[in-house]
Scaffold this motif. Sequence first.
Motif, short mmCIF file in Angstrom:
data_model
loop_
_atom_site.label_atom_id
_atom_site.label_comp_id
_atom_site.label_asym_id
_atom_site.label_seq_id
_atom_site.Cartn_x
_atom_site.Cartn_y
_atom_site.Cartn_z
N ARG A 36 -7.89 12.73 9.78
CA ARG A 36 -9.08 13.39 10.31
C ARG A 36 -9.85 12.52 11.29
NH1 ARG A 36 -9.92 15.24 4.85
NH2 ARG A 36 -9.36 17.44 4.66
N ALA A 37 -9.74 11.21 11.16
CA ALA A 37 -10.46 10.30 12.05
C ALA A 37 -9.98 10.41 13.49
CB ALA A 37 -10.32 8.86 11.56
N PHE A 38 -8.76 10.96 13.69
CA PHE A 38 -8.17 11.06 15.03
C PHE A 38 -8.16 12.47 15.57
CE2 PHE A 38 -6.30 7.43 12.88
CZ PHE A 38 -6.44 6.42 13.82
N ILE A 39 -8.61 13.44 14.79
CA ILE A 39 -8.49 14.84 15.17
C ILE A 39 -9.87 15.44 15.42
CG2 ILE A 39 -7.79 17.12 14.32
CD1 ILE A 39 -5.55 15.70 12.79
N PRO A 40 -10.06 16.18 16.53
CA PRO A 40 -11.36 16.78 16.83
C PRO A 40 -11.86 17.69 15.70
CG PRO A 40 -9.90 16.93 18.72
CD PRO A 40 -9.07 16.45 17.58
N LYS A 41 -13.16 17.76 15.55
CA LYS A 41 -13.75 18.56 14.48
C LYS A 41 -13.48 20.05 14.66
CE LYS A 41 -17.48 15.24 13.69
NZ LYS A 41 -18.96 15.02 13.70
N GLU A 42 -13.16 20.47 15.91
CA GLU A 42 -12.89 21.88 16.15
C GLU A 42 -11.63 22.37 15.43
OE1 GLU A 42 -14.72 20.33 20.04
OE2 GLU A 42 -13.49 19.59 18.37
N PHE A 43 -10.76 21.45 15.07
CA PHE A 43 -9.50 21.82 14.45
C PHE A 43 -9.56 21.69 12.93
CE2 PHE A 43 -7.61 20.45 18.62
CZ PHE A 43 -7.15 21.70 18.99
N ARG A 44 -8.86 22.59 12.27
CA ARG A 44 -8.71 22.49 10.82
C ARG A 44 -7.36 21.85 10.52
NH1 ARG A 44 -6.76 26.07 6.80
NH2 ARG A 44 -6.56 27.77 8.31
N LEU A 45 -7.37 20.81 9.73
CA LEU A 45 -6.16 20.07 9.41
C LEU A 45 -5.30 20.88 8.44
CD1 LEU A 45 -4.91 17.24 10.00
CD2 LEU A 45 -5.96 16.48 7.87
N VAL A 46 -4.00 20.94 8.72
CA VAL A 46 -3.06 21.57 7.80
C VAL A 46 -2.70 20.53 6.74
CG1 VAL A 46 -0.78 22.64 7.54
CG2 VAL A 46 -2.14 23.07 9.60
N GLU A 47 -3.11 20.74 5.51
CA GLU A 47 -2.90 19.74 4.48
C GLU A 47 -2.60 20.38 3.14
OE1 GLU A 47 -6.59 17.88 2.86
OE2 GLU A 47 -7.51 18.77 4.65
N ALA A 48 -2.01 19.57 2.26
CA ALA A 48 -1.73 19.99 0.89
C ALA A 48 -1.78 18.76 0.00
CB ALA A 48 -0.37 20.66 0.78
N PHE A 49 -2.53 18.87 -1.09
CA PHE A 49 -2.66 17.77 -2.05
C PHE A 49 -3.15 16.48 -1.39
CE2 PHE A 49 0.87 20.52 -3.43
CZ PHE A 49 0.31 21.03 -4.59
N GLY A 50 -4.02 16.63 -0.37
CA GLY A 50 -4.61 15.46 0.27
C GLY A 50 -3.77 14.81 1.35
N TYR A 51 -2.68 15.47 1.77
CA TYR A 51 -1.79 14.90 2.79
C TYR A 51 -1.50 15.93 3.88
CZ TYR A 51 -0.77 10.88 -0.20
OH TYR A 51 -0.88 9.75 -0.95
N THR A 52 -1.23 15.42 5.09
CA THR A 52 -0.75 16.24 6.19
C THR A 52 0.57 15.64 6.68
OG1 THR A 52 -1.30 17.21 8.35
CG2 THR A 52 -1.99 14.93 7.98
N LEU A 53 1.20 16.28 7.65
CA LEU A 53 2.50 15.82 8.14
C LEU A 53 2.33 15.11 9.47
CD1 LEU A 53 5.44 15.99 7.14
CD2 LEU A 53 5.73 17.98 8.63
N GLY A 54 2.64 13.82 9.49
CA GLY A 54 2.57 13.03 10.71
C GLY A 54 3.92 12.41 11.01
N GLY A 55 3.91 11.34 11.79
CA GLY A 55 5.15 10.66 12.10
C GLY A 55 5.09 9.97 13.44
N PHE A 56 6.26 9.68 14.00
CA PHE A 56 6.29 9.07 15.33
C PHE A 56 7.52 9.53 16.09
CE2 PHE A 56 8.79 5.99 12.88
CZ PHE A 56 9.85 5.71 13.73
N PHE A 57 7.42 9.43 17.42
CA PHE A 57 8.48 9.81 18.34
C PHE A 57 8.71 8.62 19.27
CE2 PHE A 57 9.79 11.68 22.43
CZ PHE A 57 10.90 12.43 22.04
N LEU A 58 9.87 7.98 19.15
CA LEU A 58 10.21 6.82 19.96
C LEU A 58 11.32 7.23 20.93
CD1 LEU A 58 10.05 3.72 20.57
CD2 LEU A 58 11.80 3.43 18.80
N ALA A 59 11.04 7.13 22.22
CA ALA A 59 12.01 7.60 23.22
C ALA A 59 12.24 6.54 24.29
CB ALA A 59 11.51 8.88 23.88
N SER A 60 13.47 6.54 24.80
CA SER A 60 13.84 5.69 25.93
C SER A 60 14.44 6.60 26.99
CB SER A 60 14.85 4.63 25.48
OG SER A 60 15.23 3.81 26.57
#
Length: 212
Positions: A36-60
């Motif tokens: 939530r610290a990185f997401i604008p207040k206008e958006f509602r976070l999709v979460e379950a049991f206190g977690y959301t789905l994140g990750g990373f994308f590494l490309a060359s």
Amino acid sequence: MDVEEKRVSSGYAKPPWIFKGSALYQIHLVKAATARAFIPKEFRLVEAFGYTLGGFFLASYDDSPAGVFDELVVIAGIVWNPPTSCAWAARVLVNSDEACHHGRKEVGLPSQVARFSKNITAVPKQKRDRAFGFLDTFGLGTTLSHPENLMEVKVSEVDSAASTDICNIQIRSDETKVGNWMGPAIKMALPSFSGNTIYNSNLLKYSCHLHW
């Protein structure tokens, strides 16, 4: 919430912009309170049991509108804006000034210039056993066998003359070889929201289509 269309960059010509290269996309759970610290207040976070789905994308990329460059996108989580849910990028690091400028101004991404260094070393490879192969899922090997290549990618954010280490990512050789993959061709779309930065205050929506 109204979503404004992107303006087109003359350097990149008109979309769609095509990027060709290799990439690693990993998803994992992120604590909702952290995301939530990185997401604008206008958006509602999709979460379950206190977690959301994140990750990373590494490309060359070896072919793109900005030429050859590397990119690391850190996804904070998934946000909801009916009728779709979209990813939100907390950090975007690239080693191309042109790609950084385009990401900031046209795509509304929090892009920063970074230094990518890659080092390949040989490490012992775990032998897979039919009876106990499931142990590999937990990182428990049986015996050691032939070595395999391990690529370590180090990403450092560049700020004037100084640089700050961001992360180290290790990739096994069998995770980077796609030539022996015999499965069907995969196509997927990653709808994303961006903007609300000092470089582009508008909230934007775009979609990244992946083919491999």
